[in-house]
Design a protein around this motif. Structure first.
Motif, short mmCIF file in Angstrom:
data_model
loop_
_atom_site.label_atom_id
_atom_site.label_comp_id
_atom_site.label_asym_id
_atom_site.label_seq_id
_atom_site.Cartn_x
_atom_site.Cartn_y
_atom_site.Cartn_z
N LEU A 65 0.83 -1.22 0.00
CA LEU A 65 0.00 0.00 0.00
C LEU A 65 0.85 1.27 0.00
CD1 LEU A 65 -3.03 -0.69 2.38
CD2 LEU A 65 -2.92 -0.84 -0.10
N ASP A 66 2.14 1.13 -0.30
CA ASP A 66 2.99 2.32 -0.37
C ASP A 66 3.09 2.78 -1.83
OD1 ASP A 66 4.82 4.31 -0.17
OD2 ASP A 66 6.37 3.15 0.86
N PRO A 67 2.38 3.88 -2.18
CA PRO A 67 2.38 4.29 -3.58
C PRO A 67 3.70 4.93 -4.01
CG PRO A 67 1.11 5.83 -2.26
CD PRO A 67 1.58 4.77 -1.33
N ALA A 68 4.50 5.36 -3.02
CA ALA A 68 5.69 6.14 -3.36
C ALA A 68 6.97 5.32 -3.43
CB ALA A 68 5.86 7.26 -2.34
N CYS A 69 6.91 4.03 -3.05
CA CYS A 69 8.15 3.27 -3.06
C CYS A 69 8.57 2.99 -4.51
CB CYS A 69 8.01 1.97 -2.27
SG CYS A 69 6.84 0.83 -2.98
N ARG A 70 9.89 2.99 -4.72
CA ARG A 70 10.37 2.78 -6.09
C ARG A 70 10.19 1.32 -6.49
NH1 ARG A 70 15.59 4.97 -7.28
NH2 ARG A 70 15.68 6.98 -6.27
N GLU A 71 10.65 0.44 -5.62
CA GLU A 71 10.42 -0.99 -5.88
C GLU A 71 10.30 -1.73 -4.56
OE1 GLU A 71 14.67 -2.87 -6.78
OE2 GLU A 71 14.00 -1.43 -8.29
N VAL A 72 9.58 -2.85 -4.60
CA VAL A 72 9.46 -3.66 -3.39
C VAL A 72 10.23 -4.97 -3.60
CG1 VAL A 72 7.32 -2.76 -2.40
CG2 VAL A 72 7.19 -4.40 -4.25
N PRO A 73 10.94 -5.39 -2.55
CA PRO A 73 11.81 -6.56 -2.73
C PRO A 73 11.07 -7.88 -2.55
CG PRO A 73 12.14 -5.63 -0.57
CD PRO A 73 11.09 -4.80 -1.21
N ILE A 101 0.95 11.11 -1.54
CA ILE A 101 0.74 9.78 -0.94
C ILE A 101 -0.68 9.69 -0.36
CG2 ILE A 101 1.50 8.13 0.83
CD1 ILE A 101 4.31 9.28 0.57
N VAL A 102 -1.08 10.73 0.37
CA VAL A 102 -2.42 10.73 0.97
C VAL A 102 -3.48 10.59 -0.12
CG1 VAL A 102 -4.11 12.08 2.29
CG2 VAL A 102 -1.72 12.18 2.91
N THR A 103 -3.33 11.38 -1.18
CA THR A 103 -4.33 11.37 -2.25
C THR A 103 -4.35 10.01 -2.97
OG1 THR A 103 -3.95 13.71 -2.51
CG2 THR A 103 -5.15 12.64 -4.27
N ALA A 104 -3.16 9.46 -3.21
CA ALA A 104 -3.10 8.15 -3.87
C ALA A 104 -3.79 7.10 -3.02
CB ALA A 104 -1.64 7.77 -4.12
N LEU A 105 -3.56 7.17 -1.71
CA LEU A 105 -4.19 6.20 -0.80
C LEU A 105 -5.71 6.40 -0.77
CD1 LEU A 105 -2.87 4.00 0.92
CD2 LEU A 105 -3.02 5.52 2.87
N ASN A 106 -6.13 7.66 -0.78
CA ASN A 106 -7.56 7.95 -0.81
C ASN A 106 -8.21 7.39 -2.07
OD1 ASN A 106 -7.44 9.28 1.61
ND2 ASN A 106 -7.35 11.33 0.72
N MET A 107 -7.51 7.56 -3.19
CA MET A 107 -8.05 7.05 -4.46
C MET A 107 -8.17 5.53 -4.39
SD MET A 107 -5.98 9.25 -7.23
CE MET A 107 -6.67 10.70 -7.96
N PHE A 108 -7.16 4.91 -3.84
CA PHE A 108 -7.18 3.45 -3.72
C PHE A 108 -8.34 3.00 -2.83
CE2 PHE A 108 -6.02 -0.52 -1.64
CZ PHE A 108 -5.68 -1.32 -2.73
N THR A 109 -8.58 3.76 -1.78
CA THR A 109 -9.61 3.38 -0.82
C THR A 109 -11.01 3.38 -1.45
OG1 THR A 109 -8.23 4.33 0.88
CG2 THR A 109 -10.49 3.89 1.50
N THR A 110 -11.19 4.15 -2.51
CA THR A 110 -12.49 4.12 -3.18
C THR A 110 -12.74 2.74 -3.80
OG1 THR A 110 -11.61 4.93 -5.26
CG2 THR A 110 -12.43 6.60 -3.71
#
Ligand SMILES: Nc1nc2c(ncn2[C@@H]2O[C@H](COP(=O)(O)OP(=O)(O)OP(=O)(O)O)[C@@H](O)[C@H]2O)c(=O)[nH]1
Length: 388
Positions: A65-73, A101-110
């Motif tokens: 749920l981290d929209p700002a991370c470059r890559e996840v391992p 980040i807040v806005t991206a998370l809000n969008m996802f929450t919809t």
């Protein structure tokens, strides 16, 4: 970019919103493990290690749920970055990194209903755990509407626990330790979910000092004495207040990097699941029923013709409301929906103008009546003077 565990699982298109049903009761699986922690505490590394250690027995379903991370391992089943382009959000709505980040998370929450439905289906397919990595800026998740919706939404459908990752190296400073503990405490009381503290990075520093500070007030006071800081008095008082919080807190030392301590951590997670079943499930079960009743009350059509009343011509050319656009629902940052904001501003301006006009009128009326009263007094006085 992260590798996708399965592209078909990530597709949301074939799921209808109505498919999410609160009427089914809280499921046994998957257990949702929400990983929280301050920036840089090691959440992502911890998530990777937890997945590895749980793989065989619990076949975890993995969510980033981290929209700002470059890559996840690690390989993800759901990745917020597939739903929302954080950089685009920042650009389009002229936001800084945190607003983005807040806005991206809000969008996802919809898309929460679809998200929960995917998690439910994962449980049916044999995923016993669902591990959720959260944004680096902890407050974005813990104190935002979307973080609340996601946490409560999951807890009313699945057993849910919080794992709070704490960096022991940084917590060696008594005041930083206290800030971390206050944060942990606030999350514990806010989420009302079983809470496990993973004392991370024990490959760099042994975590026994943290456990000692939690159990022995005097040892913590001694550590504070040695630190020359103007917040010492406040910290001392706070440490007394947090005593009760420590009593119920389960901690476990781990190294997300080397994997040390994870066998013990898995046992603690299972204890937390039992705790959820025993103490928290009834609370969330009640909440689920209340929400279900609310849902039914708003959706239920009138059951009989008499109930529905007689149709009355409205005399107005009422049209259907514009189609619902979920993505606008939580976009609350200034400038996000320019047209909407403009029209709201216009309404505000009209309202302000109206108020100013009314005030002006009232004032003029007051002045006028005052002048009239003065005039009649003066006339009366002159008349009296002219009397013989
Ligand atoms: N030595 C050591 N380093 C660790 C450990 N866990 C994480 N790190 C390091 O700590 C740094 C931050 O780790 P991340 O996993 O990115 O932390 P995070 O909390 O997800 O970071 P943000 O999402 O950016 O807040 C990285 O350099 C990791 O390699 C650990 O157990 N031991």
């Amino acid at each position: 970019m992260a590798a996708k565990a399965s592209s078909s699982e990530a597709s949301l298109d074939n799921i209808k919103l109505e498919a999410l049903s609160l009427s089914e009761g809280i499921q046994d699986a998957p257990v949702c493990i929400i990983v929280l922690g301050m920036a840089g505490s090691g959440k992502t590394t911890f998530t990777r290690s937890l997945i590895q250690h749980a793989q065989e027995k619990f076949n975890p379903y993995v969510v980033n749920l981290d929209p700002a991370c470059r890559e996840v391992p690690y390989a993800t089943h759901i990745d917020i970055r597939d739903t929302v382009n954080y950089k685009e959000v920042m650009k389009q709505y002229q936001l800084g990194p945190n607003g983005g980040i807040v806005t991206a998370l809000n969008m996802f929450t919809t898309k929460m209903a679809k998200f929960a439905e995917l998690v439910r289906r994962a449980g049916q397919r044999g995923h016993k755990w669902c591990i959720i990595d959260t944004p680096g800026q902890i407050e974005v998740f813990t104190w935002s509407a979307s973080g609340n919706i996601i946490t409560e939404g999951l807890a009313t459908m699945f057993p849910t626990i919080i794992v709070y990752v704490m960096d022991v190296v940084r917590s060696a400073c008594p005041t930083t330790f206290m800030s971390n503990m206050l944060y942990a405490c606030s999350i514990l009381y806010k989420t009302r979910l079983p809470f496990l503290v993973a004392l991370n990075k024990i490959d760099l520093k042994d975590c026994s000092f943290v456990q000692e500070w939690m159990t022995d007030f005097e040892v913590y006071q001694d550590a504070l004495e040695q630190e020359q800081s103007f917040v010492n008095n406040l910290t001392r008082t706070m440490s007394l207040t947090l005593d009760t919080f420590y009593e119920n807190l389960v901690t476990c030392g781990v190294s997300a990097k080397t994997g040390v301590g994870f066998a013990q951590l898995l046992k603690h997670v299972l204890d937390c699941v039992k705790e959820y079943e025993k103490d928290y499930k009834p609370v969330y079960e009640k909440m689920r029923k209340e929400r279900l009743a609310e849902q039914q009350a708003t959706l239920q059509p009138a059951s009989t013709v008499e109930d529905s009343g007689t149709a009355v011509p409205m005399g107005l050319d009422l049209k259907d409301p514009p189609p619902y656009s979920g993505n606008n629902m939580f976009l609350m940052a200034p400038g996000l929906v320019p047209q909407q904001v403009d029209s709201e501003e216009q309404e505000d301006d009209t309202e302000t103008d109206g108020k100013a006009n009314a005030e002006e009128q009232n004032f003029q009326t007051f002045v006028q009546s005052h002048l009239t009263a003065q005039q009649s007094k003066r006339n009366k006085f002159i008349q009296e003077q002219q009397k013989p």
